[in-house]
Design an enzyme around this catalytic site. Structure first.
Site: not given
Length: 328
Positions: A282-283
């Site tokens: 996730t970013c």
């Protein structure tokens, strides 16, 4: 003459032959072991070669040169600035900036377009169901190249490859560059959505804090820690491990080139990212995550890796818990 010598010196010849046959047997026994040992030492250090059906690969400039004339090769230049493309590109490359694949969806900005629009975009750049697609960008925008490769995998297309080293590495290898634009026909591309590569917000909610689940967040450390005021809520998903994406590359020299895979594996081992875990990358917007997704899943063989596409853009306004600081 030679038969006469054999008849008159049979004993000495037999002795010489026996001795050398024994030496040859030793060599033949040792050589395969040595070759195997060398292959095991070097095998994990370099990105894999592209092959149809092999998932997202990272290929060398040598591979790009050797396959430049392949009839089914479609090259995509996904650099954001069109003038970079105008100034020079790989022969045959079609320009489509990586930001063309995302936009607002009525609730959130910079989200992947619906499948019908993604299918249309790939058709417009000449991708067919049989294409081997080579994707490149430059510098930090390696993330755009891995993002487009990820979208091809998400669309059920088996032949996506990222040029390791990007355009900078290609130029450094002295390979041909052109300013000519290729002529091509739109492709017949069938999109077959593969939901197994991604997770939704609802799935993320259920996975937080679960044993055997690892969230990997490749954002810069200050964003991860919540020290930069960008979103309504700043920080990260509770329990996430911060492994900034540049740590997978050789750094300032060329962000588009991966480190040897042995070094990346050592980093993951040090951070406790286990192969038998469920790994969610996730970013900020679902773009950065695609580099580590591609490397973990397709280069290092982690079997359970998925992307949280909504990432922090979606999560921070969801009401789910937020953690700040350096994280796990």
């Amino acid at each position: 003459m030679f038969p006469l010598v054999l008849r008159t010196a049979t004993g000495s010849v037999r002795s010489w032959v026996t001795r050398h046959l024994r030496q040859l047997q030793v060599v033949l026994l040792v050589l395969p072991v040595a070759v195997l040992g060398l292959s095991l030492i070097h095998a994990p250090s370099q990105p894999a070669k592209a092959a149809s059906g092999a998932g997202i690969q990272f290929v060398s400039t040598d591979w790009a040169s050797a396959h430049a004339d392949d009839a089914n090769l479609r090259i995509l230049d996904v650099r954001i600035a069109p003038f970079a493309y105008f100034s020079g590109h790989i022969p045959g490359a079609v320009h489509i900036p990586d930001n063309a694949f995302r936009g607002p969806n009525g609730k959130l900005p910079v989200q992947y377009w619906p499948n019908d629009k993604l299918q249309s975009l790939f058709q417009q750049v000449g991708v067919t169901d049989d294409s081997q697609v080579l994707i490149y960008s430059d510098g930090n925008d390696v993330l755009g190249a891995t993002m487009v490769a990820y979208l091809l995998e998400r669309a059920g297309h088996p032949g996506a490859a990222v040029l390791n080293g990007g355009f900078k590495g290609y130029q450094a290898a002295g390979l041909p560059v052109t300013k000519e634009f290729p002529a091509y026909e739109p492709g017949r591309f069938t999109l077959k959505d593969d939901p197994s590569v991604r997770v939704s917000l609802e799935e993320v909610k259920e996975l937080i804090g679960k044993e055997g689940v690892t969230f990997v967040d490749p954002r810069p450390a200050d964003l991860f820690a919540g020290e930069v005021d960008i979103w309504a809520r700043n920080g990260h998903i509770p329990g996430a491990k911060n492994i900034p994406w540049p740590t997978f590359t050789i750094g300032e020299e060329n962000f588009h080139q991966l480190k040897p895979l042995t070094e990346i594996q050592a980093l993951l081992d040090e951070r406790g990212v286990k192969k038998d875990d469920q790994i969610i990358v996730t970013c900020s917007t679902g773009r950065e995550a695609t580099l580590q997704y591609a490397v973990l899943k397709h280069q290092l063989g982690y079997p359970n890796v998925r992307v949280y596409e909504g990432s922090w853009t979606e999560y921070q306004q969801s009401g789910l818990p937020v953690e700040t600081g350096p994280g796990a």
